[in-house]
Design a protein around this motif. Structure first.
Motif, mmCIF file in Angstrom:
data_model
loop_
_atom_site.group_PDB
_atom_site.id
_atom_site.type_symbol
_atom_site.label_atom_id
_atom_site.label_comp_id
_atom_site.label_asym_id
_atom_site.label_seq_id
_atom_site.Cartn_x
_atom_site.Cartn_y
_atom_site.Cartn_z
ATOM 1 N N VAL A 159 0.914 -2.426 -0.340
ATOM 2 C CA VAL A 159 2.368 -2.542 -0.433
ATOM 3 C C VAL A 159 3.002 -2.089 0.891
ATOM 4 O O VAL A 159 3.845 -2.756 1.451
ATOM 5 C CB VAL A 159 2.910 -1.723 -1.616
ATOM 6 C CG1 VAL A 159 4.424 -1.754 -1.654
ATOM 7 C CG2 VAL A 159 2.338 -2.240 -2.924
ATOM 8 N N ARG A 197 -0.998 -1.970 -4.772
ATOM 9 C CA ARG A 197 -0.880 -2.222 -6.199
ATOM 10 C C ARG A 197 -2.127 -2.957 -6.657
ATOM 11 O O ARG A 197 -2.781 -3.644 -5.875
ATOM 12 C CB ARG A 197 0.397 -2.972 -6.544
ATOM 13 C CG ARG A 197 0.473 -4.384 -6.098
ATOM 14 C CD ARG A 197 1.619 -5.059 -6.818
ATOM 15 N NE ARG A 197 2.406 -5.899 -5.938
ATOM 16 C CZ ARG A 197 3.576 -6.403 -6.264
ATOM 17 N NH1 ARG A 197 4.101 -6.126 -7.439
ATOM 18 N NH2 ARG A 197 4.244 -7.166 -5.430
ATOM 19 N N PHE A 246 0.880 -4.175 -13.427
ATOM 20 C CA PHE A 246 0.138 -3.593 -12.312
ATOM 21 C C PHE A 246 0.348 -2.090 -12.213
ATOM 22 O O PHE A 246 1.258 -1.533 -12.809
ATOM 23 C CB PHE A 246 0.529 -4.265 -10.985
ATOM 24 C CG PHE A 246 1.996 -4.175 -10.650
ATOM 25 C CD1 PHE A 246 2.523 -3.058 -10.029
ATOM 26 C CD2 PHE A 246 2.852 -5.230 -10.966
ATOM 27 C CE1 PHE A 246 3.872 -2.979 -9.719
ATOM 28 C CE2 PHE A 246 4.209 -5.159 -10.662
ATOM 29 C CZ PHE A 246 4.720 -4.031 -10.032
ATOM 30 N N ASP A 247 -0.533 -1.483 -11.463
ATOM 31 C CA ASP A 247 -0.490 -0.059 -11.164
ATOM 32 C C ASP A 247 -0.158 0.061 -9.679
ATOM 33 O O ASP A 247 -0.388 -0.876 -8.925
ATOM 34 C CB ASP A 247 -1.887 0.527 -11.442
ATOM 35 C CG ASP A 247 -1.895 2.040 -11.386
ATOM 36 O OD1 ASP A 247 -0.820 2.660 -11.277
ATOM 37 O OD2 ASP A 247 -2.998 2.610 -11.454
ATOM 38 N N MET A 248 0.399 1.181 -9.269
ATOM 39 C CA MET A 248 0.561 1.432 -7.832
ATOM 40 C C MET A 248 -0.045 2.782 -7.529
ATOM 41 O O MET A 248 0.199 3.750 -8.262
ATOM 42 C CB MET A 248 2.030 1.392 -7.435
ATOM 43 C CG MET A 248 2.519 -0.028 -7.281
ATOM 44 S SD MET A 248 3.746 -0.194 -6.007
ATOM 45 C CE MET A 248 5.168 0.283 -6.937
ATOM 46 N N ARG A 249 -0.831 2.835 -6.479
ATOM 47 C CA ARG A 249 -1.506 4.077 -6.118
ATOM 48 C C ARG A 249 -1.507 4.276 -4.604
ATOM 49 O O ARG A 249 -1.368 3.328 -3.864
ATOM 50 C CB ARG A 249 -2.967 4.048 -6.596
ATOM 51 C CG ARG A 249 -3.075 4.220 -8.080
ATOM 52 C CD ARG A 249 -4.503 4.111 -8.549
ATOM 53 N NE ARG A 249 -4.553 4.385 -9.963
ATOM 54 C CZ ARG A 249 -4.667 5.603 -10.496
ATOM 55 N NH1 ARG A 249 -4.782 6.654 -9.701
ATOM 56 N NH2 ARG A 249 -4.684 5.776 -11.796
ATOM 57 N N ARG A 273 -0.076 2.584 0.345
ATOM 58 C CA ARG A 273 0.139 2.416 -1.090
ATOM 59 C C ARG A 273 -0.281 0.995 -1.433
ATOM 60 O O ARG A 273 -0.004 0.064 -0.678
ATOM 61 C CB ARG A 273 1.616 2.631 -1.429
ATOM 62 C CG ARG A 273 1.932 2.478 -2.925
ATOM 63 C CD ARG A 273 3.261 3.113 -3.260
ATOM 64 N NE ARG A 273 3.218 4.547 -2.975
ATOM 65 C CZ ARG A 273 4.290 5.316 -2.869
ATOM 66 N NH1 ARG A 273 5.490 4.806 -3.018
ATOM 67 N NH2 ARG A 273 4.155 6.609 -2.609
#
Lengths: 284, 348
Positions: free
Chosen positions: B69, B272, B256-259, B270
């Motif tokens: 991202v 996703r 989705f996830d964001m990490r 970062r």
């Protein structure tokens, strides 16, 4: 429109306050003053706060929109992100995206009425935003009641502000601790509030809810137990407001996890009424 | 409408015309391990259009399983944030020979990511993609598109649409994007004949015979939430192993996830990644509280989301009846049977 909706603002940590051993408040200013100039929000909105390298967490904006130039957030240290946020110092940089979500209809629905705030523990921050908003426009409202409780004396947040509200002649503050919460080991001496759980204390408060607005926020169990009490006090379900928090990754209606039925906390909420809540599945 | 014929023997020229335009082609074919997948192809021969659809949906070319991202870097105590734009997202591409179910799925993705706050990183992929749909002659034994109101010959959402015959395709240029290819193909476009409309009808008739029986669910559209407390969910969640396969292989699953990844003391990024509502961690609060705490809650969420919540919020099902969830499920949970059960429960 920004080229990437997930790009956060950079925020300078202006102040760090310890509320309790595991709850902190950060006062944040925009690193780029131009962004701060154009930024505005309304009571009830939230944001996603970044600790770079750890991730993002969702908290409400705990300061009032009537106080410009900064925002505040209050959080309990619980996971990866909040553990990293715990360690920031004034001058450090964190990220912020927002404001997201809907707002408390203060001008539209609250003006001219009595307002009763009910909060438990760490749930005071989202309510505090509304409290200061209302207090900054005090003459627009009738009676102001604040019922706030925590497990122990140590778990009360914004202790200085509680004192201010207690001292104010035009605010009825009822503060309470759960049974056993006034022991010396919690830093308490001469507790001058009530003892008992929030729903019980609320029931005995003598507050007349007829024609008034209630703003309720707390852990799910407290919400579930306090709602019938508010109705008993005379509040209409349409006039009982609460704010939900569910896990979020985007805050923008995309990541798919904050929904309670068709209701996405991030975009349809977080603010809703007890009447709305009654139509939703029990997934909060 | 601009309708032509294009002969299969001339497809070499079509591919070289696309290559000249710097447009890459993605379609279904076999990979080096002989798995049926969507992949980049360089010739018509590489396509396996006479196959069922690949298990993995084409969405990975528009909404990659993981994508950066932004990157961050700390310099002199100040952070710099640089949004990441994947070069693939601005690459011009054609999705060649997409079945009507999968074309509808992309229509849904577009509508979903464009709404509320437009998700530019994903929309950029979509903007640069031309969809060449194809009438479906080869459904799998799990397909139920007609239940979701999608005909195997529907061209809705496609820029160009193909109807296959033995020696040629009937080709329709439907949108501006589609028409942009018309001149590139001009050398091989042959005029169509009045009887060519019949080919499509024939396919509809033949394919409909192969599909599972249509369940009439329009009568319960908007009512499915009334099945929330019915006992049917437990039957399925008891056997569900919460592997998330149904969501990862679903062409309309958008979650989705964001990490964050810390690469050094001062740098990181970062990203996703696809996530699944089947996982307990999906909704787990840091406090330990989980609003969808049981497998049943989570299975019901997936079904309710597809057949009720998006109907409420977007006036459309978020299912195309492509049958991938049925094909992938290791314990044989059949989404179509769940729909049947819901319908029965509501009529009880």
């Amino acid at each position: 429109m920004s080229e990437n909706i997930y790009k956060p603002y950079l925020m300078k940590v202006a102040e760090v306050r310890d509320e309790t051993p595991d709850i902190k408040t950060l006062k944040l200013e925009f690193q780029n003053p131009a962004e701060g100039e154009t930024f505005s929000f309304k009571a009830g909105q939230f944001g996603l706060y970044s600790a770079f390298g750890a991730g993002e967490s969702t908290f409400c904006i705990a300061s009032a929109p009537t106080r410009k130039g900064y925002i505040e957030c209050t959080f309990r240290v619980a996971g990866r992100v909040t553990s990293q946020l715990r360690d920031v110092n004034p001058g450090d940089t964190i990220g912020f995206r927002g404001p997201y979500g809907n707002t408390f209809p203060i001008e539209e629905k609250f003006f001219g009425k009595s307002i009763t705030f009910v909060a438990g523990g760490i749930a005071l921050p989202p309510v505090r935003c509304v409290i200061w908003n209302v207090l900054d426009l005090r003459d627009k409202f009738k009676d102001i009641n604040i019922v706030y409780g925590a497990k122990t004396y140590q778990d009360l947040v914004y202790k200085d502000e509680l004192q201010q509200w207690q001292d104010a002649k035009d605010i009825n503050l009822i503060k309470t601790l759960d049974p056993g919460g006034d022991k010396a080991e919690y830093g308490c001496n001469n507790w001058d509030g009530k003892m008992g759980f929030v729903p019980t204390v609320l029931k005995e408060s003598g507050i007349n809810g007829k024609g008034g607005i209630a703003v309720l926020c707390g852990p799910p169990i407290m919400i579930k137990l306090s709602l019938p009490v508010l109705v008993e006090l005379g509040f209409a379900k349409e006039d009982i407001y609460t704010t939900l928090e569910n896990k979020m990754k985007c805050g923008l209606g995309k990541c798919g996890r904050c929904n309670v039925g068709s209701f996405y906390v991030c975009k349809h909420g977080p603010v809703l009424t007890a009447a709305d809540l009654a139509t939703m599945p029990d997934e909060f | 409408m601009d309708t032509n014929r294009i002969y299969k023997k001339d497809m070499v020229q079509v591919f070289s015309a696309l290559k000249k335009l710097n447009i890459s082609v993605i379609g279904q074919g076999f990979d080096e391990k002989q798995r049926l997948v969507f992949k980049k192809v360089s010739s018509f021969q590489e396509l396996a259009l006479d196959e069922i659809t690949p298990l993995q949906p084409v969405k990975s070319f528009l909404f990659p399983p993981t994508e950066k991202v932004f990157s961050y870097a700390k310099q002199d105590e100040k952070y710099q944030i640089t949004p990441e734009t994947s070069p693939e997202s601005s690459e011009k591409k054609v999705l060649f020979g997409l079945r009507p179910c999968d074309v509808h799925a992309i229509e849904y993705l577009k509508k979903f990511y464009d709404g509320h706050f437009p998700d530019q990183p994903i929309l950029r992929y979509l903007e640069n993609t031309i969809i060449i749909g194809i009438a479906c002659e080869h459904p799998s034994n799990a397909c139920f598109c007609t239940t979701m109101d999608i005909s195997p010959i529907s061209s809705t959402g496609a820029d160009v649409f193909l109807t296959p015959t033995e020696n040629f395709f009937v080709i329709e240029f439907l949108t501006e994007k589609g028409k942009s290819l018309q001149s590139a193909f001009s050398e091989v476009l042959k005029s169509s004949e009045a009887t060519d409309v019949q080919w499509k009808q024939n396919i509809e008739t033949e394919t409909s015979k192969k599909l599972l029986e249509k369940i009439e669910i329009n009568s319960i559209k908007g009512q499915i939430n009334k099945a929330y407390d019915k006992p049917l969910w437990k039957k399925y969640s008891d056997v569900c192993v919460a592997c998330g396969g149904c969501t990862f292989d679903c062409p309309t699953c958008t979650c989705f996830d964001m990490r964050d990844v810390m690469e050094s003391k001062k740098t990181g990024y970062r990203y996703r990644a696809w996530d699944s509502c089947s996982f307990a961690s999906f909704t787990l609060h840091a406090s330990g509280h989980n609003p969808r705490n049981t497998k049943m809650d989570r299975l019901r969420q997936r079904i309710m989301h597809k057949y009720h919540y998006t109907v409420t919020n977007m006036q459309t099902w978020s299912c195309t009846g492509c049958g991938r969830c049925v094909r992938v499920c290791p314990v044989g949970i059949n989404t179509r049977s769940i729909l049947k059960d819901i319908k029965e429960a509501l009529h009880e």
